[in-house]
Motif scaffolding. Sequence first.
Motif, short mmCIF file in Angstrom:
data_model
loop_
_atom_site.label_atom_id
_atom_site.label_comp_id
_atom_site.label_asym_id
_atom_site.label_seq_id
_atom_site.Cartn_x
_atom_site.Cartn_y
_atom_site.Cartn_z
N ASP A 35 58.04 45.70 37.45
CA ASP A 35 58.09 45.06 38.76
C ASP A 35 58.23 43.55 38.59
OD1 ASP A 35 57.88 44.23 41.35
OD2 ASP A 35 55.90 45.10 41.73
N ARG A 36 59.43 43.02 38.82
CA ARG A 36 59.67 41.59 38.67
C ARG A 36 58.99 40.77 39.77
NH1 ARG A 36 65.69 39.83 37.84
NH2 ARG A 36 64.54 37.87 37.66
N PHE A 37 58.61 41.43 40.85
CA PHE A 37 58.03 40.73 41.99
C PHE A 37 56.53 40.99 42.13
CE2 PHE A 37 62.39 42.05 42.99
CZ PHE A 37 62.99 40.81 43.15
N ALA A 38 55.90 41.44 41.06
CA ALA A 38 54.49 41.84 41.12
C ALA A 38 53.58 40.71 41.61
CB ALA A 38 54.03 42.31 39.74
N VAL A 39 52.63 41.09 42.45
CA VAL A 39 51.65 40.14 43.00
C VAL A 39 50.25 40.66 42.68
CG1 VAL A 39 50.72 39.08 45.10
CG2 VAL A 39 53.19 39.48 44.89
N GLU A 40 49.40 39.78 42.16
CA GLU A 40 48.02 40.15 41.85
C GLU A 40 47.07 39.14 42.47
OE1 GLU A 40 47.45 41.79 37.66
OE2 GLU A 40 49.37 40.76 37.48
N LEU A 41 45.89 39.63 42.82
CA LEU A 41 44.89 38.80 43.49
C LEU A 41 43.56 38.92 42.76
CD1 LEU A 41 44.42 38.45 47.29
CD2 LEU A 41 42.44 39.07 45.90
N PHE A 42 42.87 37.79 42.62
CA PHE A 42 41.59 37.75 41.92
C PHE A 42 40.56 37.10 42.83
CE2 PHE A 42 38.40 35.94 39.11
CZ PHE A 42 38.23 36.90 38.13
N ASP A 43 39.45 37.79 43.07
CA ASP A 43 38.36 37.26 43.88
C ASP A 43 37.50 36.34 43.01
OD1 ASP A 43 35.99 36.79 45.34
OD2 ASP A 43 36.28 38.64 46.47
N ILE A 44 37.57 35.04 43.28
CA ILE A 44 36.90 34.06 42.44
C ILE A 44 35.38 34.22 42.46
CG2 ILE A 44 36.51 31.58 42.10
CD1 ILE A 44 39.28 31.10 43.32
N GLU A 45 34.83 34.61 43.59
CA GLU A 45 33.37 34.65 43.75
C GLU A 45 32.75 36.00 43.39
OE1 GLU A 45 32.34 33.36 47.62
OE2 GLU A 45 33.38 31.43 47.47
N ASP B 65 33.66 40.18 39.19
CA ASP B 65 33.87 41.48 38.53
C ASP B 65 35.03 41.44 37.53
OD1 ASP B 65 36.09 41.37 40.13
OD2 ASP B 65 35.57 43.11 41.37
N GLY B 66 35.81 40.33 37.53
CA GLY B 66 36.85 40.16 36.54
C GLY B 66 38.06 41.05 36.72
N ALA B 67 38.22 41.66 37.89
CA ALA B 67 39.33 42.59 38.11
C ALA B 67 40.43 41.96 38.96
CB ALA B 67 38.82 43.86 38.78
N TRP B 68 41.68 42.17 38.54
CA TRP B 68 42.84 41.75 39.32
C TRP B 68 43.29 42.90 40.21
CZ3 TRP B 68 45.17 36.91 39.36
CH2 TRP B 68 44.73 36.00 38.39
N GLU B 69 43.56 42.60 41.46
CA GLU B 69 43.99 43.60 42.43
C GLU B 69 45.50 43.49 42.66
OE1 GLU B 69 43.65 44.24 47.28
OE2 GLU B 69 42.16 43.01 46.23
N ARG B 70 46.21 44.61 42.54
CA ARG B 70 47.64 44.61 42.83
C ARG B 70 47.85 44.63 44.34
NH1 ARG B 70 51.36 46.03 38.67
NH2 ARG B 70 52.94 45.89 40.32
N CYS B 71 48.80 43.82 44.80
CA CYS B 71 49.11 43.73 46.23
C CYS B 71 50.59 44.03 46.45
CB CYS B 71 48.77 42.33 46.76
SG CYS B 71 47.05 41.84 46.52
N GLU B 72 51.01 43.97 47.70
CA GLU B 72 52.42 44.18 48.01
C GLU B 72 53.28 43.19 47.23
OE1 GLU B 72 55.48 43.65 51.79
OE2 GLU B 72 53.36 44.04 52.19
#
Length: 394
Positions: free
Chosen positions: A168-178, A181-188
Amino acid sequence: MEKKKNNNNGGDFGEEESSIDGDILESILSYLPLLDLDSACQVSKSWNRAVFYSLRRLKTMPWLFVYNQRNSPPYTMATMAMAYDPKSEAWIELNTASSPVEHVSVARSSHSTLLYALSPARFSFSTDAFHLTWQHVAPPRVWRIDPIVAVVGRSLIIAGGVCDFEEDRFAVELFDIESGDGAWERCESMPDFLYESASSTWLSVAVSSEKMYVTEKRSGVTCSFNLVTRSWTKLLDLCPGECSLYSRSIGFSGNRLIVAGIIGDEYNPTGIELWKVIDSDESHLKFESIGSMPETYLEKLRGINSDWPLTSIVLNAVGDMVYVHDAAENGGEIVAAEIEGGKLCKWRTLPNADATWNKSHAAERVIVACSNVGFSDLKLAFRNNLSFLSTSKY
């Protein structure tokens, strides 16, 4: 309040005040630069109290920061940086007693206030005013080279810039700073109309409290990522008025999206115009001009007698200040202006920025950022052993 008698010509014509106090002192202090306010705190308890109350009237003006970093491993950040304080109209040399920060990759700036460094081993970022503190987290799950990065609220967003072998060349990931838990969440994923430009080289980024805005520098094709819905929305192209722009950059000033565009062509730019988006409805955008960069300042931004093309500009917009410079850093000066009454005014150039850049050794690169610096930020910097030395006026 202390008083003394006036014995002019041997007569007593009453008493006059020999000290300043109350609202008058608070009003005077509110006009002082932050570093002078810190000195005023040391005068007496009453002055310290007056400084505290004067902060209610203090207009915070964003500082511009210029950092140096080695171009090769270990990519060390220099312990000395330069900051421009628009209130004192001076460059300030910043020196930290801490050990220099070492990264495993080059550091970059995004949407004025964020510094970050990405490698396969970790992701590092800094959001405090002076960028004294760096947080280190696990790297995104998708391998990237040149992504766009932003901090929106408590979330770190990374998008695009994906290596060719990833699916996926357009992959988006989100990380909750606070969350911790150290986990990246995949988004649209990013919209496919950004197929040829899904990297920070071709895109400009700005953030509000809930959204990340992304525009293609050349075409003005624009979309926004909503942090709440985790989804993308295509907006109208950022092509204000009748102007034919060949490149643009975006930022946020207060609660308004700001667009800075170059008119003409790369070898003969004829002007730089700035607008604010006054209607941010997803299906309808309106633009209001906030000013044009004076021609003399455009020449200084390019550099005197420069033969280099002006391919793109960097817009640092925070609060009521905008700073603009050549993205290629070809020896030109930074141009600054204040926003008053919705219009740009008090244009100035920062010629010492050029001198600061030229201090850098060929083995070093320059990173430019901008931050709102408050009195509490200054006090925290002192506690972190950051020293300040005013150098010169612009």
